[in-house]
Design a protein around this motif. Sequence first.
Motif, PDB file in Angstrom:
ATOM      1  N   THR A 239      16.086  -2.730   9.790  1.00  0.00           N
ATOM      2  CA  THR A 239      16.312  -4.176   9.987  1.00  0.00           C
ATOM      3  C   THR A 239      15.202  -5.025   9.358  1.00  0.00           C
ATOM      4  O   THR A 239      14.799  -6.055   9.910  1.00  0.00           O
ATOM      5  CB  THR A 239      16.504  -4.488  11.494  1.00  0.00           C
ATOM      6  OG1 THR A 239      17.386  -3.518  12.030  1.00  0.00           O
ATOM      7  CG2 THR A 239      17.108  -5.847  11.721  1.00  0.00           C
ATOM      8  N   TYR A 272      26.491  -3.397   8.529  1.00  0.00           N
ATOM      9  CA  TYR A 272      25.305  -3.127   9.356  1.00  0.00           C
ATOM     10  C   TYR A 272      25.590  -3.331  10.844  1.00  0.00           C
ATOM     11  O   TYR A 272      25.829  -4.447  11.297  1.00  0.00           O
ATOM     12  CB  TYR A 272      24.135  -4.022   8.915  1.00  0.00           C
ATOM     13  CG  TYR A 272      23.503  -3.529   7.638  1.00  0.00           C
ATOM     14  CD1 TYR A 272      22.666  -2.416   7.642  1.00  0.00           C
ATOM     15  CD2 TYR A 272      23.753  -4.152   6.424  1.00  0.00           C
ATOM     16  CE1 TYR A 272      22.096  -1.938   6.471  1.00  0.00           C
ATOM     17  CE2 TYR A 272      23.186  -3.691   5.242  1.00  0.00           C
ATOM     18  CZ  TYR A 272      22.362  -2.584   5.284  1.00  0.00           C
ATOM     19  OH  TYR A 272      21.798  -2.115   4.124  1.00  0.00           O
ATOM     20  N   LYS A 273      25.535  -2.231  11.589  1.00  0.00           N
ATOM     21  CA  LYS A 273      25.756  -2.264  13.040  1.00  0.00           C
ATOM     22  C   LYS A 273      24.986  -1.111  13.666  1.00  0.00           C
ATOM     23  O   LYS A 273      24.857  -0.045  13.047  1.00  0.00           O
ATOM     24  CB  LYS A 273      27.237  -2.014  13.367  1.00  0.00           C
ATOM     25  CG  LYS A 273      28.154  -3.174  13.138  1.00  0.00           C
ATOM     26  CD  LYS A 273      29.508  -2.872  13.799  1.00  0.00           C
ATOM     27  CE  LYS A 273      30.541  -3.887  13.376  1.00  0.00           C
ATOM     28  NZ  LYS A 273      31.437  -3.372  12.333  1.00  0.00           N
ATOM     29  N   TYR A 279      21.418   0.151  11.609  1.00  0.00           N
ATOM     30  CA  TYR A 279      20.796  -1.114  11.993  1.00  0.00           C
ATOM     31  C   TYR A 279      20.053  -0.920  13.305  1.00  0.00           C
ATOM     32  O   TYR A 279      20.490  -0.159  14.169  1.00  0.00           O
ATOM     33  CB  TYR A 279      21.879  -2.194  12.164  1.00  0.00           C
ATOM     34  CG  TYR A 279      21.440  -3.548  11.662  1.00  0.00           C
ATOM     35  CD1 TYR A 279      20.867  -3.698  10.411  1.00  0.00           C
ATOM     36  CD2 TYR A 279      21.601  -4.691  12.449  1.00  0.00           C
ATOM     37  CE1 TYR A 279      20.467  -4.949   9.943  1.00  0.00           C
ATOM     38  CE2 TYR A 279      21.215  -5.942  11.984  1.00  0.00           C
ATOM     39  CZ  TYR A 279      20.645  -6.058  10.736  1.00  0.00           C
ATOM     40  OH  TYR A 279      20.245  -7.290  10.277  1.00  0.00           O
ATOM     41  N   GLY A 303      25.255 -14.641   6.193  1.00  0.00           N
ATOM     42  CA  GLY A 303      24.700 -14.239   7.492  1.00  0.00           C
ATOM     43  C   GLY A 303      24.194 -15.447   8.270  1.00  0.00           C
ATOM     44  O   GLY A 303      24.862 -16.479   8.326  1.00  0.00           O
ATOM     45  N   TYR A 306      23.056 -14.566  14.959  1.00  0.00           N
ATOM     46  CA  TYR A 306      22.214 -13.664  15.754  1.00  0.00           C
ATOM     47  C   TYR A 306      22.671 -13.655  17.200  1.00  0.00           C
ATOM     48  O   TYR A 306      23.468 -14.497  17.613  1.00  0.00           O
ATOM     49  CB  TYR A 306      20.744 -14.088  15.654  1.00  0.00           C
ATOM     50  CG  TYR A 306      20.488 -15.559  15.856  1.00  0.00           C
ATOM     51  CD1 TYR A 306      20.331 -16.097  17.128  1.00  0.00           C
ATOM     52  CD2 TYR A 306      20.418 -16.421  14.764  1.00  0.00           C
ATOM     53  CE1 TYR A 306      20.105 -17.448  17.311  1.00  0.00           C
ATOM     54  CE2 TYR A 306      20.199 -17.776  14.932  1.00  0.00           C
ATOM     55  CZ  TYR A 306      20.044 -18.289  16.212  1.00  0.00           C
ATOM     56  OH  TYR A 306      19.838 -19.630  16.395  1.00  0.00           O
ATOM     57  N   HIS A 314      21.762 -10.727  12.155  1.00  0.00           N
ATOM     58  CA  HIS A 314      22.557 -10.134  11.079  1.00  0.00           C
ATOM     59  C   HIS A 314      21.868 -10.344   9.732  1.00  0.00           C
ATOM     60  O   HIS A 314      21.114 -11.309   9.568  1.00  0.00           O
ATOM     61  CB  HIS A 314      23.971 -10.711  11.107  1.00  0.00           C
ATOM     62  CG  HIS A 314      24.699 -10.277  12.341  1.00  0.00           C
ATOM     63  ND1 HIS A 314      25.194  -9.007  12.493  1.00  0.00           N
ATOM     64  CD2 HIS A 314      24.930 -10.918  13.506  1.00  0.00           C
ATOM     65  CE1 HIS A 314      25.730  -8.887  13.701  1.00  0.00           C
ATOM     66  NE2 HIS A 314      25.581 -10.037  14.343  1.00  0.00           N
ATOM     67  N   THR A 316      20.617 -11.641   6.555  1.00  0.00           N
ATOM     68  CA  THR A 316      20.683 -13.059   6.191  1.00  0.00           C
ATOM     69  C   THR A 316      20.061 -13.290   4.818  1.00  0.00           C
ATOM     70  O   THR A 316      18.937 -12.857   4.558  1.00  0.00           O
ATOM     71  CB  THR A 316      19.942 -13.887   7.274  1.00  0.00           C
ATOM     72  OG1 THR A 316      20.648 -13.718   8.502  1.00  0.00           O
ATOM     73  CG2 THR A 316      19.888 -15.364   6.907  1.00  0.00           C
TER      74      THR A 316
END
Length: 454
Positions: A239, A272-273, A279, A303, A306, A314, A316
């Motif tokens: 992240t 992305y998760k 993430y 992005g 949040y 997320h 950005t």
Amino acid sequence: MDYQEIIQKQRHFFNTNVTKDIPFRVKELKRLKSVIRKNEDLLYNAIYNDFKKSKYETYVTELSIIYHEIDLALVKIKKWSRKKRVSTSLANTPGKSYIIPEPYGTVLVMGAWNYPYQLSLVPVIAAITAGCTIILKPSEIPHQSAAALSNIINKSFDPCFFRVIEGGIKETTALLKVKFDKIFFTGSTPVGKIVYQAAAKHLTPVTLELGGKSPAIITKDVNIDMTAKRLVWAKFLNTGQTCIAPDYILVESEIKQAFLAALKKHIDLQDYKIENQNYTQIVNKKNFDRLVDYIDPIKVYHGGDYNIEDRIIHPTILTDVTLSDNVMQEEIFGPILPVLSFDSIEEAIADIKTLSKPLSCYVFTKNKKVKNKILKEVSFGGGAVNDAVMHFMEQNLPFGGVGDSGIGKYHGKAGFETFSHYKSILQKSFLLELNLKYSPYTSTKLKWLKRLIE
Ligand code: NAD
């Protein structure tokens, strides 16, 4: 808190000279590898509980690096520890000269939170390989990871040799009052200065692995899609909480729109998760709030959303950013990527030079002249051409900063050197002794002396 006693015991143990024996160091390196292997699940769970770092990322960016460093040290320890012969001048003939590496002694290693295992243990591996005794103070921020490390290390190693001490500012301040033979610190530049000042009181040598704003410069001739793909991975790994993550982008104006679109495409493709194992959370509320402040809604290209409860921001992308924007004033250390543009390479270099010397710099170009110009004119710790972050994996590339981004290097042989003093020895023979250096000093002697020396 008084750490004198444990450090005294480590000094005493060091003075037995046991750690200077290669078989001892080999045994302890193997012990470390086996302790980590046996406790992988504990380590995976702790880091997941701290900031939802997945097993996949923990293996790739922490444990595998630790294993590789140990394996390399086991292969090279004899070679690195060997005394090295160098040539001897005529003035000292007959004689020989050599350099012997010796371990500094009792050392303090302080880790940062963002890669809590690797940033703590890779310097420890170097210290063991060199023959030091070690106090490790991991970052207190990922507290479950710090507790897991402390738990497995302290029950597996003799505390007179290697001991983990947990704690935050209070404990570190107390530790820094004690005299160590070397301090290895990973963390922010402001705390690096505190550590340096504390070390100076004892004339203790330091290695400071600090941070900074690492740029990525992209010229118009690149493969835009592959450049964006590599940069998206490098930026959003952990992240964005990576000291060598590309902090901001400088892209040649002509391809800016195409490059922004490619960044967006690859962010979307990566999906992305946390549940996709790609993430993590922002480590704490303090960092979350700091990062959210950087998101200027009118500059968001992609992005910008949040979630406070989950501490998720997320990926950005900010565009039309200028050097005077808030986001350009300090290291971002999170999933926010400002994209600036330039019309000439001189302009890009001038922009980078308005900021402190970065830890890394990435150049994406097919133009050899541009590449050489940047490598020659911009000072930075280390970096890559046409990639980002991956240079960290190369054990033959010493890793470290310059200026505000740090002092000293480690990884592989550079790590061994960091924890060693190189003792220079001239060894003479009793076969011959010229009288030239002894008085009475005569003009004839001076003439001969000059002939010998010059
Ligand atoms: P930090 O400086 O806040 O903390 C690092 C260590 O210092 C921790 O062990 C912490 O307990 C201790 N500490 C914090 N405040 C202190 C104080 N006032 N006095 C004494 N000790 C104190 O850094 P961090 O937030 O853990 O890490 C983020 C920073 O580290 C970023 O700037 C990043 O770029 C840098 N970093 C550098 C590298 C590298 O290899 N060069 C790697 C990772 C992180």
